[in-house]
Design an enzyme around this catalytic site. Structure first.
Site, PDB file in Angstrom:
ATOM      1  N   ARG A 151       0.829  -1.025   0.181  1.00 52.59           N
ATOM      2  CA  ARG A 151       0.137  -0.061  -0.233  1.00 52.59           C
ATOM      3  C   ARG A 151       0.798   1.121  -0.086  1.00 52.59           C
ATOM      4  O   ARG A 151       0.365   1.786   0.647  1.00 52.59           O
ATOM      5  CB  ARG A 151      -0.945   0.147   1.239  1.00 52.59           C
ATOM      6  CG  ARG A 151      -2.242  -1.573   1.230  1.00 52.59           C
ATOM      7  CD  ARG A 151      -2.247  -1.440  -0.017  1.00 52.59           C
ATOM      8  NE  ARG A 151      -3.325  -2.795   0.152  1.00 52.59           N
ATOM      9  CZ  ARG A 151      -3.824  -3.279  -0.624  1.00 52.59           C
ATOM     10  NH1 ARG A 151      -3.929  -3.134  -2.332  1.00 52.59           N
ATOM     11  NH2 ARG A 151      -4.440  -5.010   0.011  1.00 52.59           N
ATOM     12  N   ASN A 193       2.900  -7.847   7.763  1.00 51.61           N
ATOM     13  CA  ASN A 193       3.103  -8.724   7.214  1.00 51.61           C
ATOM     14  C   ASN A 193       3.885  -9.408   7.142  1.00 51.61           C
ATOM     15  O   ASN A 193       5.001  -9.191   5.834  1.00 51.61           O
ATOM     16  CB  ASN A 193       1.983  -8.553   5.511  1.00 51.61           C
ATOM     17  CG  ASN A 193       0.810  -8.962   5.416  1.00 51.61           C
ATOM     18  OD1 ASN A 193      -0.207  -8.853   6.593  1.00 51.61           O
ATOM     19  ND2 ASN A 193       0.358  -7.938   4.809  1.00 51.61           N
ATOM     20  N   GLU A 274      -5.703 -11.621   7.935  1.00 50.32           N
ATOM     21  CA  GLU A 274      -5.396 -11.757   6.540  1.00 50.32           C
ATOM     22  C   GLU A 274      -4.273 -12.868   6.759  1.00 50.32           C
ATOM     23  O   GLU A 274      -2.882 -12.866   6.093  1.00 50.32           O
ATOM     24  CB  GLU A 274      -4.847 -11.022   6.151  1.00 50.32           C
ATOM     25  CG  GLU A 274      -6.340 -10.011   6.229  1.00 50.32           C
ATOM     26  CD  GLU A 274      -6.083  -8.454   5.879  1.00 50.32           C
ATOM     27  OE1 GLU A 274      -4.825  -7.897   5.670  1.00 50.32           O
ATOM     28  OE2 GLU A 274      -7.036  -7.884   4.976  1.00 50.32           O
ATOM     29  N   ARG A 307      -1.829  -6.003  17.517  1.00 51.57           N
ATOM     30  CA  ARG A 307      -3.012  -4.998  17.020  1.00 51.57           C
ATOM     31  C   ARG A 307      -5.004  -5.560  17.197  1.00 51.57           C
ATOM     32  O   ARG A 307      -4.227  -7.192  16.782  1.00 51.57           O
ATOM     33  CB  ARG A 307      -3.314  -5.755  14.967  1.00 51.57           C
ATOM     34  CG  ARG A 307      -1.642  -4.319  14.357  1.00 51.57           C
ATOM     35  CD  ARG A 307      -0.887  -4.215  13.072  1.00 51.57           C
ATOM     36  NE  ARG A 307      -2.072  -4.006  12.523  1.00 51.57           N
ATOM     37  CZ  ARG A 307      -2.042  -4.133  11.042  1.00 51.57           C
ATOM     38  NH1 ARG A 307      -2.018  -5.074  10.882  1.00 51.57           N
ATOM     39  NH2 ARG A 307      -3.076  -3.100  10.342  1.00 51.57           N
ATOM     40  N   ASP A 347     -11.957  -1.340   7.647  1.00 48.71           N
ATOM     41  CA  ASP A 347     -10.691  -0.440   7.071  1.00 48.71           C
ATOM     42  C   ASP A 347     -10.423   0.551   6.588  1.00 48.71           C
ATOM     43  O   ASP A 347     -10.465   0.784   4.925  1.00 48.71           O
ATOM     44  CB  ASP A 347     -10.395  -1.944   6.023  1.00 48.71           C
ATOM     45  CG  ASP A 347      -8.641  -1.872   5.813  1.00 48.71           C
ATOM     46  OD1 ASP A 347      -8.345  -1.627   6.333  1.00 48.71           O
ATOM     47  OD2 ASP A 347      -8.450  -2.609   4.489  1.00 48.71           O
ATOM     48  N   GLU A 375      -4.564   4.411   1.176  1.00 48.48           N
ATOM     49  CA  GLU A 375      -4.792   2.873   0.247  1.00 48.48           C
ATOM     50  C   GLU A 375      -6.185   2.939  -0.279  1.00 48.48           C
ATOM     51  O   GLU A 375      -6.435   3.095  -1.503  1.00 48.48           O
ATOM     52  CB  GLU A 375      -4.925   1.634   1.831  1.00 48.48           C
ATOM     53  CG  GLU A 375      -5.361   1.089   0.915  1.00 48.48           C
ATOM     54  CD  GLU A 375      -5.298  -0.436   2.038  1.00 48.48           C
ATOM     55  OE1 GLU A 375      -4.420  -0.373   2.460  1.00 48.48           O
ATOM     56  OE2 GLU A 375      -5.714  -1.945   1.835  1.00 48.48           O
ATOM     57  N   HIS A 503     -16.008   0.001   0.851  1.00 46.71           N
ATOM     58  CA  HIS A 503     -15.840  -1.465   0.808  1.00 46.71           C
ATOM     59  C   HIS A 503     -16.515  -1.166  -0.190  1.00 46.71           C
ATOM     60  O   HIS A 503     -16.537  -2.284  -0.990  1.00 46.71           O
ATOM     61  CB  HIS A 503     -16.142  -2.131   1.479  1.00 46.71           C
ATOM     62  CG  HIS A 503     -14.999  -2.596   1.542  1.00 46.71           C
ATOM     63  ND1 HIS A 503     -14.487  -3.864   0.559  1.00 46.71           N
ATOM     64  CD2 HIS A 503     -13.468  -2.939   2.191  1.00 46.71           C
ATOM     65  CE1 HIS A 503     -13.861  -4.410  -0.135  1.00 46.71           C
ATOM     66  NE2 HIS A 503     -13.433  -4.277   1.612  1.00 46.71           N
ATOM     67  N   TRP A 524     -14.739  -9.517   1.077  1.00 52.05           N
ATOM     68  CA  TRP A 524     -13.955  -8.386   0.226  1.00 52.05           C
ATOM     69  C   TRP A 524     -14.787  -8.334  -0.753  1.00 52.05           C
ATOM     70  O   TRP A 524     -14.277  -7.497  -2.175  1.00 52.05           O
ATOM     71  CB  TRP A 524     -13.280  -9.325  -0.455  1.00 52.05           C
ATOM     72  CG  TRP A 524     -11.884  -9.447   0.384  1.00 52.05           C
ATOM     73  CD1 TRP A 524     -11.499  -9.229   2.232  1.00 52.05           C
ATOM     74  CD2 TRP A 524     -10.589 -10.330   0.759  1.00 52.05           C
ATOM     75  NE1 TRP A 524     -10.385  -9.741   2.837  1.00 52.05           N
ATOM     76  CE2 TRP A 524      -9.513 -10.774   2.557  1.00 52.05           C
ATOM     77  CE3 TRP A 524     -10.737 -11.793  -0.152  1.00 52.05           C
ATOM     78  CZ2 TRP A 524      -8.752 -11.633   2.211  1.00 52.05           C
ATOM     79  CZ3 TRP A 524      -9.206 -12.873   0.015  1.00 52.05           C
ATOM     80  CH2 TRP A 524      -8.402 -12.611   1.159  1.00 52.05           C
TER      81      TRP A 524
HETATM   82  O1  GCW Z   1      -5.989  -2.611   4.328  1.00 50.77           O
HETATM   83  C1  GCW Z   1      -5.349  -3.247   4.683  1.00 50.77           C
HETATM   84  C2  GCW Z   1      -4.808  -3.887   4.027  1.00 50.77           C
HETATM   85  C3  GCW Z   1      -4.125  -4.593   3.801  1.00 50.77           C
HETATM   86  C4  GCW Z   1      -2.736  -4.908   5.160  1.00 50.77           C
HETATM   87  C5  GCW Z   1      -4.315  -5.198   6.541  1.00 50.77           C
HETATM   88  C6  GCW Z   1      -3.332  -3.918   7.342  1.00 50.77           C
HETATM   89  C7  GCW Z   1      -0.897  -4.861   5.910  1.00 50.77           C
HETATM   90  O2  GCW Z   1      -5.072  -4.015   2.338  1.00 50.77           O
HETATM   91  O3  GCW Z   1      -2.688  -4.470   2.514  1.00 50.77           O
HETATM   92  O4  GCW Z   1      -1.818  -5.449   5.255  1.00 50.77           O
HETATM   93  O5  GCW Z   1      -4.933  -3.957   6.077  1.00 50.77           O
HETATM   94  O6  GCW Z   1      -4.122  -3.480   8.506  1.00 50.77           O
HETATM   95  O7  GCW Z   1      -3.002  -5.816   7.731  1.00 50.77           O
END
Ligand code: GCW
Length: 718
Positions: A151, A193, A274, A307, A347, A375, A503, A524
């Site tokens: 992102r 990640n 995720e 988180r 998000d 993003e 979204h 999604w």
């Molecule tokens: O918003 C989503 C993003 C992912 C991101 C995730 C997160 C790092 O699309 O790319 O991963 O959130 O916050 O963990």
């Protein structure tokens, strides 16, 4: 007539002689950020690399006042200032910068220079005391070890892992300085990640070099953890947080890190989200995982940012999941754990209500996570000043401890004995010359730091400071450009996802519209979030007929959101499924309101270009042209969003676009092709016959290059 002509000529002469004509500033690529209007910016290196030397050097080079500046670490600790606070004491002929620590004085020096650069130095004697609201004012980089940035829209990662630890880019120090100048004091340098490799001895040597460069600027390094690191790099067959071998792995790893980096900040963890591994893989809880790491860090004073961004495909409503998982764990986390919560429950959308978790975990150290990188708000292609979005969250009342327990108050720790507090922002920085991809996106870096220091500052104050330091203090520039920035978040909401829509972006890049899209995972799918049909549009989250998410808020928020009559209209479709002909407060139908809101968004984006063109005399040519090109593009993207969303919804509403809105320029079918990445077609007949060469892999086109063409009234061509 003659006398009028004489008057005009005379006035022109007076203007020319009195120098009213603005001199065009020299071109710049924007690399010097908000230090732009300081002279000698390029040579900011102090003689010795200590906090004290840096503070003195900044004053020696950049302080232009007549008063002598004295920088002083107090002999007797002043409890009111804490570790990072400072006092500027202005008296005749002297300014004294006082703090308990050297880093406090450095913040004071940057505070003093900021007052100078924004024409805000006091005229007479005065004492200014500044103490930051949060102890940790953190950056989260989503930077990968191969230098790609998740992102990220501003080039590659700043960290050149191949060159480190031997070769050190000057950018590392510039970065630390910029952060210190706005009070940012912690940085998690790798993606949540996470690749466990960053914890190997080879990489820790590289991390140490960065930490050494950041240290005099008060910037602590954090690392994002891969929870499965014991398996990935530790040779263990498990990463179970309650397994003694795993506990020992983390103790040893933590000791190894502190031996290299004595002021290491701690760990940032994305677990069981995720696809990331986490304690739940072993039947353990988030608290089990976080506490195990917290125990490893505690002897050194380190902390865990754990988180709360968790969701899975099974949940009925993704917006409820963080609370569902974390509320039962309230009170179970160690003192040195902070649970890091995104501002909204889904998000980082252009507008979300606050995450209900802020009002539901009184015994947990909660911290706010915001996204500085855009993003979902136009990447580095769109000018969107994000402070109004963040401030809206901070100022929202959770009512958890009665009226006034805003997200700011809760996260600052006003209702806890444990005063540990933190805030995080996902950065928008890369190796682009201007750091952020868009010249105007630098304001979001600046504003994040200023907000983390002082959440009470208004968006207008921060924009004012940034523009004066980065561009010009001339009121003819300042006022219109500041107004434009202040409006820009609301404008972005209007042309992307108004009235609580969320979204509905194209899911390939999170850029541009995709309301028609579905995915193999409902959580999604844009269609899952807007639920448009002949009966209306919006996600029913009420208690009586919907997911019941409104009940996760404290009263009076819960019933305010739950009742369609009292729900704020800017969140209407977040909480309610609403008929197309529903009467809005201004008397319009929902359908017309939607069309008009998009229209307003487009018109405002068009107007940016005109405002910017008027600002031209005050901006160097390079930055002027770069921004102008992007603003034109932004206005066209606004049209693209409107056409896509409204034409698609029209298939359900069957209502016309009102006459006072721009007519659509593309058909729905055309727009649905944008960004659809097609594989090269197989030869006729299906499977590849034996022996025929494989089709060459085509590089995926960039979504940015697939933008449908738009012409707008009064809009120059690109
Ligand atoms: O918003 C989503 C993003 C992912 C991101 C995730 C997160 C790092 O699309 O790319 O991963 O959130 O916050 O963990």
């Amino acid at each position: 007539m003659k006398s009028f002509k004489t008057f005009v000529i005379a006035s022109a002469l007076i203007l020319a002689v009195s120098g009213c004509k603005v001199e065009k500033p020299a071109d710049t690529d924007g690399h010097d950020l908000w230090f732009h209007n300081l002279e000698q910016v390029s040579d900011a290196t102090p003689a010795s690399y200590t906090t004290e030397a840096i503070a003195q050097n900044e004053i020696d080079r950049f302080w232009k006042g007549k008063a002598a500046v004295e920088i002083k670490v107090l002999d007797k600790q002043d409890d009111a200032l804490g570790r990072d606070g400072y006092r500027l004491v202005f008296s005749s002929g002297k300014v004294s910068v006082e703090a308990n620590t050297a880093i406090g004085t450095l913040y004071g020096v940057y505070g003093l220079l900021r007052l100078q650069q924004t024409d805000a130095l006091p005229k007479g004697s005065k004492t200014i005391t500044e103490v930051p609201a949060y102890e940790y004012r953190a950056f989260n980089h989503w930077d990968n070890l191969n230098r790609s940035v998740e992102r990220g829209y501003a080039g590659k990662s700043l960290w050149n892992w191949d060159e480190l630890p031997d070769k050190v880019s000057p950018v590392y120090q510039e970065y630390a300085r910029a952060n210190a100048s706005v009070g940012i004091n912690a940085t998690a340098i790798n993606n949540v990640n996470a690749n466990a490799q960053i914890l190997t001895p080879e990489y820790l040597q590289k991390v140490k070099v960065l930490a050494d460069i950041f240290r005099p600027y008060g910037l602590k390094v954090f690392l994002s953890l891969n929870f499965a690191a014991p398996k990935h790099i530790g040779g263990l067959d498990t990463s179970d947080p309650l397994d003694p071998k795993v506990v020992q792995f983390w103790k040893d790893k933590t000791a190894e890190i502190y031996a290299l980096i004595p002021d290491f900040g701690g760990y940032l963890v994305k677990a069981n989200s995720e696809g990331q591994s986490g304690p739940q893989d072993y039947g353990r809880t988030h608290a089990d995982g976080a506490n195990m790491l917290a125990d490893a860090l505690a002897p050194y004073g380190g902390v865990v940012f754990w988180r709360a961004f968790v969701y899975d495909a099974q949940a009925e409503d993704r917006a409820m999941q963080a609370s569902d998982e974390f509320v039962p764990l309230d009170g179970q986390f160690r003192d040195n754990v902070l649970v890091q919560v995104k501002n909204g429950p889904i998000d980082f959308q252009p507008r979300e209500p606050i995450s209900p978790l802020f009002g539901q975990a009184p015994k947990t150290n909660l911290m706010l996570e915001v996204q500085i990188t855009q993003e979902y708000l136009g990447h580095s292609k769109h000018m969107v000043y994000l402070h109004p979005l963040w401030k809206e969250c901070l100022d929202t009342d959770t009512y958890e401890f009665g009226k006034g327990s805003t997200v700011a108050a809760v996260t600052e720790g006003k209702y806890r004995d444990n005063k540990l507090s933190a805030i995080s922002g996902v950065t928008n920085i890369g190796d682009d010359a201007n750091w952020c991809g868009h010249q105007m996106a630098q304001i979001n870096w600046y504003a994040y730091g200023r907000m983390a220091w002082n959440p009470d500052l208004s968006s207008d104050e921060i924009a004012d400071e940034w523009l004066r330091q980065t561009f010009s203090s001339d009121p003819k520039f300042l006022k219109p450009v500041k107004d434009m920035l202040n409006r820009s978040r609301e404008v972005n909401v209007s042309y992307e996802m108004p009235l609580g829509l969320h979204h509905i972006m194209a899911s390939n890049a999170h850029f541009g519209p995709g309301p028609w899209e579905t995915s193999y995972r409902k959580d999604w799918s844009p269609q899952f979030y807007h639920k448009a049909g002949p009966d209306g549009v919006g996600f029913d989250r009420t208690v009586a007929t919907g997911s019941g998410a409104t009940a996760q808020y404290n009263e009076p928020l819960a019933s305010t959101y739950d009742n369609i009559e009292t729900c704020p209209e800017n969140l209407l479709l977040w909480f309610h499924h609403v008929p197309w002909d529903y009467k809005m407060k201004d008397g319009q139908t929902l359908w017309n309101e939607l069309c008009h809101t998009y229209q307003k968004g487009i018109e405002a984006a068009e107007e940016y270009v005109r405002i910017w063109e008027k600002a031209e005399p005050y901006v160097d040519n390079q930055r002027y042209q770069e921004v102008r090109t992007k603003l034109i593009r932004q206005a066209k993207d606004a049209m693209w969003w409107r056409d896509a969303v409204i034409l698609y919804f029209q298939t359900f509403s069957n209502m016309p676009i009102p006459d006072d809105c721009y007519p659509a320029q593309h058909t729905l079918e055309e727009l649905q092709q944008v960004g659809v990445f097609r594989r090269p077609q197989m030869p006729q007949g299906g499977a590849r016959p034996q022996g025929t060469p494989q089709m060459p892999r085509q590089p995926r086109p960039e979504i940015y290059d697939m933008l449908p063409d738009y012409t707008l009234p009064s809009m120059p061509e690109l």
